[in-house]
Write a protein that holds these residues in place. Structure first.
Motif, PDB file in Angstrom:
ATOM      1  N   UNK A   7       1.110  -1.275  -0.080  1.00  0.00           N
ATOM      2  CA  UNK A   7       0.240  -0.213   0.179  1.00  0.00           C
ATOM      3  C   UNK A   7       0.276   1.023  -0.204  1.00  0.00           C
ATOM      4  N   UNK A   8       0.100   2.387  -0.581  1.00  0.00           N
ATOM      5  CA  UNK A   8       0.630   3.889  -0.627  1.00  0.00           C
ATOM      6  C   UNK A   8       0.850   3.704   0.901  1.00  0.00           C
ATOM      7  N   UNK A   9       2.627   4.324   1.269  1.00  0.00           N
ATOM      8  CA  UNK A   9       2.018   5.131   2.770  1.00  0.00           C
ATOM      9  C   UNK A   9       2.802   6.230   2.502  1.00  0.00           C
ATOM     10  N   UNK A  10       2.756   6.929   3.541  1.00  0.00           N
ATOM     11  CA  UNK A  10       3.525   7.997   4.033  1.00  0.00           C
ATOM     12  C   UNK A  10       4.289   8.785   3.872  1.00  0.00           C
ATOM     13  N   UNK A  11       5.714   7.544   3.802  1.00  0.00           N
ATOM     14  CA  UNK A  11       7.079   7.889   3.285  1.00  0.00           C
ATOM     15  C   UNK A  11       6.895   8.011   2.127  1.00  0.00           C
ATOM     16  N   UNK A  12       5.511   6.604   1.187  1.00  0.00           N
ATOM     17  CA  UNK A  12       5.653   6.823  -0.140  1.00  0.00           C
ATOM     18  C   UNK A  12       5.599   8.827  -0.932  1.00  0.00           C
ATOM     19  N   UNK A  13       4.525   9.169   0.326  1.00  0.00           N
ATOM     20  CA  UNK A  13       4.183  10.982  -0.044  1.00  0.00           C
ATOM     21  C   UNK A  13       5.542  11.483  -0.076  1.00  0.00           C
ATOM     22  N   UNK A  15       8.240  10.716   0.154  1.00  0.00           N
ATOM     23  CA  UNK A  15       9.406  10.693  -1.213  1.00  0.00           C
ATOM     24  C   UNK A  15       9.075  10.844  -2.593  1.00  0.00           C
ATOM     25  N   UNK A  16       8.121  11.102  -2.967  1.00  0.00           N
ATOM     26  CA  UNK A  16       7.351  11.323  -4.874  1.00  0.00           C
ATOM     27  C   UNK A  16       6.868  12.510  -4.367  1.00  0.00           C
ATOM     28  N   UNK A  17       6.438  13.494  -3.609  1.00  0.00           N
ATOM     29  CA  UNK A  17       5.603  14.240  -3.595  1.00  0.00           C
ATOM     30  C   UNK A  17       6.771  15.580  -2.586  1.00  0.00           C
ATOM     31  N   UNK A  18       7.522  15.468  -1.749  1.00  0.00           N
ATOM     32  CA  UNK A  18       8.306  16.141  -1.228  1.00  0.00           C
ATOM     33  C   UNK A  18       7.325  17.486  -0.528  1.00  0.00           C
ATOM     34  N   UNK A  19       6.358  16.769   0.299  1.00  0.00           N
ATOM     35  CA  UNK A  19       4.923  17.528   1.181  1.00  0.00           C
ATOM     36  C   UNK A  19       5.219  17.098   2.529  1.00  0.00           C
ATOM     37  N   UNK A  20       4.921  17.876   3.090  1.00  0.00           N
ATOM     38  CA  UNK A  20       5.357  17.206   4.540  1.00  0.00           C
ATOM     39  C   UNK A  20       4.089  16.493   5.175  1.00  0.00           C
ATOM     40  N   UNK A  21       4.264  15.843   5.714  1.00  0.00           N
ATOM     41  CA  UNK A  21       3.641  14.496   5.767  1.00  0.00           C
ATOM     42  C   UNK A  21       3.192  14.820   8.148  1.00  0.00           C
ATOM     43  N   UNK A  22       3.717  15.173   8.412  1.00  0.00           N
ATOM     44  CA  UNK A  22       3.273  15.733  10.353  1.00  0.00           C
ATOM     45  C   UNK A  22       3.317  16.577   9.945  1.00  0.00           C
ATOM     46  N   UNK A  23       2.683  16.843  10.836  1.00  0.00           N
ATOM     47  CA  UNK A  23       2.149  18.937  11.440  1.00  0.00           C
ATOM     48  C   UNK A  23       0.470  18.872  11.545  1.00  0.00           C
ATOM     49  N   UNK A  24      -0.109  19.873  11.614  1.00  0.00           N
ATOM     50  CA  UNK A  24      -0.883  20.228  11.821  1.00  0.00           C
ATOM     51  C   UNK A  24      -2.178  19.867  11.276  1.00  0.00           C
ATOM     52  N   UNK A 119       3.513  24.742   8.374  1.00  0.00           N
ATOM     53  CA  UNK A 119       3.072  23.536   9.681  1.00  0.00           C
ATOM     54  C   UNK A 119       2.292  22.463   9.458  1.00  0.00           C
ATOM     55  N   UNK A 120       1.073  22.571   8.579  1.00  0.00           N
ATOM     56  CA  UNK A 120      -0.110  21.643   7.603  1.00  0.00           C
ATOM     57  C   UNK A 120       0.672  20.744   7.593  1.00  0.00           C
ATOM     58  N   UNK A 121       0.173  19.451   7.624  1.00  0.00           N
ATOM     59  CA  UNK A 121       0.672  18.009   7.457  1.00  0.00           C
ATOM     60  C   UNK A 121      -0.215  17.683   6.010  1.00  0.00           C
ATOM     61  N   UNK A 122       0.073  18.519   4.896  1.00  0.00           N
ATOM     62  CA  UNK A 122      -0.452  18.434   3.608  1.00  0.00           C
ATOM     63  C   UNK A 122      -0.359  16.870   2.931  1.00  0.00           C
ATOM     64  N   UNK A 123       0.187  16.570   3.043  1.00  0.00           N
ATOM     65  CA  UNK A 123       1.104  15.356   1.898  1.00  0.00           C
ATOM     66  C   UNK A 123       0.239  13.954   3.101  1.00  0.00           C
ATOM     67  N   UNK A 124      -0.585  13.758   4.218  1.00  0.00           N
ATOM     68  CA  UNK A 124      -1.009  12.860   5.232  1.00  0.00           C
ATOM     69  C   UNK A 124      -2.980  13.278   4.232  1.00  0.00           C
ATOM     70  N   UNK A 125      -3.103  14.846   4.491  1.00  0.00           N
ATOM     71  CA  UNK A 125      -4.520  14.783   3.885  1.00  0.00           C
ATOM     72  C   UNK A 125      -4.340  13.982   2.427  1.00  0.00           C
ATOM     73  N   UNK A 126      -3.407  14.514   1.859  1.00  0.00           N
ATOM     74  CA  UNK A 126      -3.368  14.504   0.358  1.00  0.00           C
ATOM     75  C   UNK A 126      -3.896  12.143   0.187  1.00  0.00           C
TER      76      UNK A 126
END
Length: 182
Positions: A7-13, A15-24, A119-126
């Motif tokens: 499955x796609x993980x936050x690590x993949x996000x 790695x491939x999109x270079x956007x923040x995966x932690x934060x608000x 400061x927002x976690x755009x990667x986890x939202x994506x």
């Protein structure tokens, strides 16, 4: 591969999109005075033909981006352009809707202070949006899938190298041939 093995993980996000995966958490009120918010943060109120409910057409944001700035723009004018660009990227790449041409206005309120955007976690939202869309597509409730589908191709090539594109040298008139091996 069997169901659930990959499955796609936050690590993949990250790695491939270079956007923040932690934060608000990317969330906010969904009932606001949208015209006032657009006027304040984008510098103009969108016309009726650019709206559908609480979503705005990406073409409207594109028209804002294409409009020239004055020779000496104010900070507010520059910030409005910046917000329009970010909204265009959210709706066009990170969190697109099923139409592929609109973005929900709930994200605009998060762009009020441009210093807080990072400061927002755009990667986890994506990723959460993509998971939701994949679930809907698999349940056959919807026939159209949205979400950050550009994440799927590099993820697939990286995690399942046996289907990655390979470049072969050739003696034909074309110096490179690209083939997809499955």
């Amino acid at each position: 591969m069997h169901w659930g093995e990959c499955t796609i993980t936050l690590e993949d996000v990250a790695l491939h999109l270079s956007i923040r995966v932690d934060g608000r958490v990317v969330t906010g009120p969904i009932f606001l005075h949208w015209d006032e918010l657009c006027d304040e943060l984008l510098g103009e109120v969108p016309p009726e033909n650019a709206r559908k409910g609480v979503a705005l057409k990406l073409t409207w944001f594109l028209s804002i981006l294409r409009a020239p700035l004055p020779e000496e723009p104010t900070i507010h004018q520059l910030q409005c352009k910046c917000r329009a660009y970010i909204m265009y990227m959210i709706g066009g790449v990170l969190i697109p809707d099923k139409s592929g041409n609109r973005v929900h206005l709930v994200y605009l309120n998060l762009l009020r202070d441009l210093n807080n955007i990072k400061k927002y976690s755009w990667g986890s939202t994506c990723l959460a949006n993509l998971y939701t869309e994949l679930c809907w597509a698999l349940s056959k409730v919807d026939r159209v899938m949205s979400g950050c589908v550009i994440l799927l191709q590099p993820w697939t090539w990286y995690r399942m190298s046996f289907i990655a594109l390979r470049v072969l040298r050739s003696e034909t008139t074309y110096p490179l041939t690209i083939k997809l091996y499955i």
